[in-house]
Write an enzyme that holds these catalytic residues in place. Sequence first.
Site, mmCIF file in Angstrom:
data_model
loop_
_atom_site.group_PDB
_atom_site.id
_atom_site.type_symbol
_atom_site.label_atom_id
_atom_site.label_comp_id
_atom_site.label_asym_id
_atom_site.label_seq_id
_atom_site.Cartn_x
_atom_site.Cartn_y
_atom_site.Cartn_z
ATOM 1 N N SER A 119 0.838 -1.209 0.000
ATOM 2 C CA SER A 119 0.000 0.000 0.000
ATOM 3 C C SER A 119 0.869 1.253 0.000
ATOM 4 C CB SER A 119 -0.883 0.005 1.248
ATOM 5 O OG SER A 119 -1.455 1.285 1.437
ATOM 6 N N GLN A 146 0.943 -0.379 -4.922
ATOM 7 C CA GLN A 146 -0.346 0.325 -5.070
ATOM 8 C C GLN A 146 -0.127 1.819 -4.885
ATOM 9 O OE1 GLN A 146 -2.001 1.881 -2.221
ATOM 10 N NE2 GLN A 146 -3.715 2.615 -3.460
ATOM 11 N N TYR A 187 -2.414 5.848 -5.252
ATOM 12 C CA TYR A 187 -3.504 6.697 -5.723
ATOM 13 C C TYR A 187 -2.843 7.754 -6.593
ATOM 14 C CZ TYR A 187 -6.041 4.570 -1.827
ATOM 15 O OH TYR A 187 -6.623 3.671 -0.969
ATOM 16 N N THR A 212 -5.449 2.508 -7.599
ATOM 17 C CA THR A 212 -6.780 2.326 -7.009
ATOM 18 C C THR A 212 -7.712 3.386 -7.598
ATOM 19 O OG1 THR A 212 -5.778 1.418 -5.034
ATOM 20 C CG2 THR A 212 -8.041 2.203 -4.823
ATOM 21 N N LYS A 258 -7.342 -1.113 -9.843
ATOM 22 C CA LYS A 258 -7.984 -1.800 -8.705
ATOM 23 C C LYS A 258 -9.271 -1.062 -8.318
ATOM 24 C CE LYS A 258 -7.165 -3.078 -3.858
ATOM 25 N NZ LYS A 258 -7.959 -2.161 -3.067
ATOM 26 N N SER A 295 -12.919 -5.287 -7.294
ATOM 27 C CA SER A 295 -12.801 -5.034 -5.852
ATOM 28 C C SER A 295 -13.775 -3.951 -5.438
ATOM 29 C CB SER A 295 -11.361 -4.567 -5.548
ATOM 30 O OG SER A 295 -11.260 -4.005 -4.252
ATOM 31 N N HIS A 332 -13.080 -2.537 -2.481
ATOM 32 C CA HIS A 332 -12.235 -1.931 -1.453
ATOM 33 C C HIS A 332 -12.565 -2.516 -0.060
ATOM 34 C CE1 HIS A 332 -9.475 1.734 -1.366
ATOM 35 N NE2 HIS A 332 -9.430 1.280 -0.128
ATOM 36 N N ARG A 338 -15.173 -0.680 2.065
ATOM 37 C CA ARG A 338 -14.772 0.525 2.802
ATOM 38 C C ARG A 338 -15.036 1.804 2.043
ATOM 39 N NH1 ARG A 338 -10.934 -1.126 6.831
ATOM 40 N NH2 ARG A 338 -9.627 0.725 6.725
ATOM 41 N N ASP A 380 -10.705 -9.253 -5.325
ATOM 42 C CA ASP A 380 -10.568 -9.266 -3.866
ATOM 43 C C ASP A 380 -11.887 -8.878 -3.215
ATOM 44 O OD1 ASP A 380 -10.874 -6.479 -3.172
ATOM 45 O OD2 ASP A 380 -8.747 -6.117 -3.444
ATOM 46 N N GLY A 394 -13.913 -10.356 0.624
ATOM 47 C CA GLY A 394 -14.715 -11.420 1.241
ATOM 48 C C GLY A 394 -14.167 -12.818 1.061
ATOM 49 N N VAL A 395 -12.988 -12.968 0.493
ATOM 50 C CA VAL A 395 -12.417 -14.311 0.297
ATOM 51 C C VAL A 395 -11.916 -14.825 1.643
ATOM 52 C CG1 VAL A 395 -10.576 -15.629 -0.814
ATOM 53 C CG2 VAL A 395 -11.717 -13.767 -2.070
ATOM 54 N N ARG A 396 -12.505 -15.909 2.118
ATOM 55 C CA ARG A 396 -12.142 -16.408 3.443
ATOM 56 C C ARG A 396 -11.904 -17.912 3.469
ATOM 57 N NH1 ARG A 396 -11.506 -11.813 3.600
ATOM 58 N NH2 ARG A 396 -12.286 -10.275 5.082
ATOM 59 N N GLY A 419 -7.317 -9.129 2.080
ATOM 60 C CA GLY A 419 -6.882 -7.947 2.823
ATOM 61 C C GLY A 419 -6.782 -8.210 4.308
HETATM 62 C C1 LIG Z 1 -7.170 -1.849 6.920
HETATM 63 C C2 LIG Z 1 -7.330 -1.778 5.428
HETATM 64 C C3 LIG Z 1 -6.561 -0.854 4.728
HETATM 65 C C4 LIG Z 1 -6.673 -0.797 3.333
HETATM 66 N N1 LIG Z 1 -5.840 0.054 2.652
HETATM 67 C C5 LIG Z 1 -5.909 0.092 1.302
HETATM 68 C C6 LIG Z 1 -5.015 0.912 0.561
HETATM 69 O O1 LIG Z 1 -4.157 1.579 1.122
HETATM 70 N N2 LIG Z 1 -5.143 0.927 -0.789
HETATM 71 C C7 LIG Z 1 -6.078 0.164 -1.440
HETATM 72 O O2 LIG Z 1 -6.165 0.205 -2.658
HETATM 73 N N3 LIG Z 1 -6.914 -0.656 -0.768
HETATM 74 C C8 LIG Z 1 -6.843 -0.708 0.575
HETATM 75 N N4 LIG Z 1 -7.670 -1.546 1.261
HETATM 76 C C9 LIG Z 1 -8.577 -2.466 0.523
HETATM 77 C C10 LIG Z 1 -7.871 -3.801 0.249
HETATM 78 O O3 LIG Z 1 -6.846 -3.639 -0.695
HETATM 79 C C11 LIG Z 1 -8.848 -4.853 -0.300
HETATM 80 O O4 LIG Z 1 -9.529 -4.309 -1.391
HETATM 81 C C12 LIG Z 1 -9.834 -5.378 0.737
HETATM 82 O O5 LIG Z 1 -9.263 -5.428 2.020
HETATM 83 C C13 LIG Z 1 -10.314 -6.773 0.339
HETATM 84 O O6 LIG Z 1 -11.294 -7.221 1.211
HETATM 85 P P1 LIG Z 1 -11.035 -8.265 2.415
HETATM 86 O O7 LIG Z 1 -10.441 -7.458 3.524
HETATM 87 O O8 LIG Z 1 -12.410 -8.756 2.682
HETATM 88 O O9 LIG Z 1 -10.127 -9.345 1.925
HETATM 89 C C14 LIG Z 1 -7.582 -1.621 2.652
HETATM 90 C C15 LIG Z 1 -8.364 -2.543 3.374
HETATM 91 C C16 LIG Z 1 -8.238 -2.626 4.753
HETATM 92 C C17 LIG Z 1 -9.048 -3.641 5.494
#
Ligand SMILES: Cc1cc2nc3c(=O)[nH]c(=O)nc-3n(C[C@H](O)[C@H](O)[C@H](O)COP(=O)(O)O)c2cc1C
Length: 416
Positions: free
Chosen positions: A133, A155, A157, A183, A265, A287, A289, A292, A321, A323-325, A344
């Site tokens: 990141s 990664q 922005y 992203t 992404k 994705s 994210h 989030r 990416d 929800g993959v668990r 993630g």
């Molecule tokens: C704590 C946290 C920080 C993240 N930071 C970034 C980031 O800096 N850049 C980004 O593109 N995605 C970020 N993401 C999104 C992840 O790259 C990813 O899309 C996501 O976590 C996938 O879902 P999962 O947590 O269910 O596996 C972040 C996710 C989390 C949980």
Amino acid sequence: MKTVIHIKHTSILASTVTDGGMIKSSDLRSLSLEDFETKAKEIIEKEGWDYYDYAAGRKWTYNDSFKAFGRYIIRPRIMRDVGERDLATTVLGHPISIPVCAAPTALHVYSHPDGEKETAKGVKEAGSLMILSSEASTTIADVAGAAPGALRWMQTYIFKNRKHTEHIVRQAERAGFKAIVLTVDSPVTVNWDDLDDSFLAEGHGKTDPKYRCINLDIDLPEVHAAKASGDTNLTGYLPEQHNSPITWDDFKWLKSITSLPVVCKGILTAEGAREAADAGAAGIIVSAHGGRQLDGAPAPIDALSEVVDAVRGSDVEVYLDGGVRSGNDVFKALGRGARAVFIGRPILWGLACGGADGVKRILTMLGNELSDVVALSGCCSTRDIPPDMIVHKSYYASKERVGKASKICPNCSCKL
Ligand SMILES: Cc1cc2nc3c(=O)[nH]c(=O)nc-3n(C[C@H](O)[C@H](O)[C@H](O)COP(=O)(O)O)c2cc1C
């Protein structure tokens, strides 16, 4: 050292924890993913846990990202020679041992004092790919130094001040990263008011430089000016850098400053996928994210097929990416057309519980589960899952079922 009790499925197991709260390497193998999450929540301080665990709005997208995998059904083949299974694949031409990789997540220091350096070691040992990141708590050079020769993508922005993006790209090039991941789902800073207050209020993130995004705290006049005005930890300046509503012209600019392939992404539609392909993206990560950003966006596994169809016949690789668990989830994503998946939060749990060993264990656990699902489905490779093997559950309500063996497996010549 002290002994703690974990509940794993129906059995209770005892494991030994180190003084730092981490679990002894030899005991990591007995933990399920749920155990990792439970234990990580105990280890990570509340401020960090709240930040990691955050999901936007009413958490529709976040919750559905997991549930959606249950809407897909595996139509297994039988009596196939599945004695040898091959999980290896390539991403943008680079080999990885398992198609489960580390998504970019910010601030690993909340999970482990050595942050992304430990993550990098664990991912390398698992033979996988790490996306670092831009908001990491470790410098790009230090991450590279911690696990030399490993496969990594960077990664970023496109920040309001483009010099930040240029800095990240140059550092990544210098450190041997093999791709830039842009992203594209975050044109504005999300309203974090619904994030539980400890991260936003008086936590370390606001006061302790250890918790800052170190690759953005660089030698720029704007950064110095922000600090001189009292914003020492850049907690006002950095969020503002995210208010950068970029377009495909900015994507072209990014491509113009680097010869590395650029992966987009955060695409969830066929329209977005076609635009990315036309603009010259080398890959797409389907994705949301991690739930989030835009609440109400589709679960990535639901959006996957239309993205795959939109770029079929091109060189653009599609990954997923969100929800993959489990290995079962991975198999479904691969069967629906993803070349590899990223995780993630589970990486952050593994890091908290066992450092590099914990990260490796999370990846290999999903790989082992995947291997079982591959065999039970009658496949011998994750690259040759028949296109009609993973169907939406509505298939079983429809009269027109597929059910025709049509292909020959290139590995063992059996009918798929
Ligand atoms: C704590 C946290 C920080 C993240 N930071 C970034 C980031 O800096 N850049 C980004 O593109 N995605 C970020 N993401 C999104 C992840 O790259 C990813 O899309 C996501 O976590 C996938 O879902 P999962 O947590 O269910 O596996 C972040 C996710 C989390 C949980």
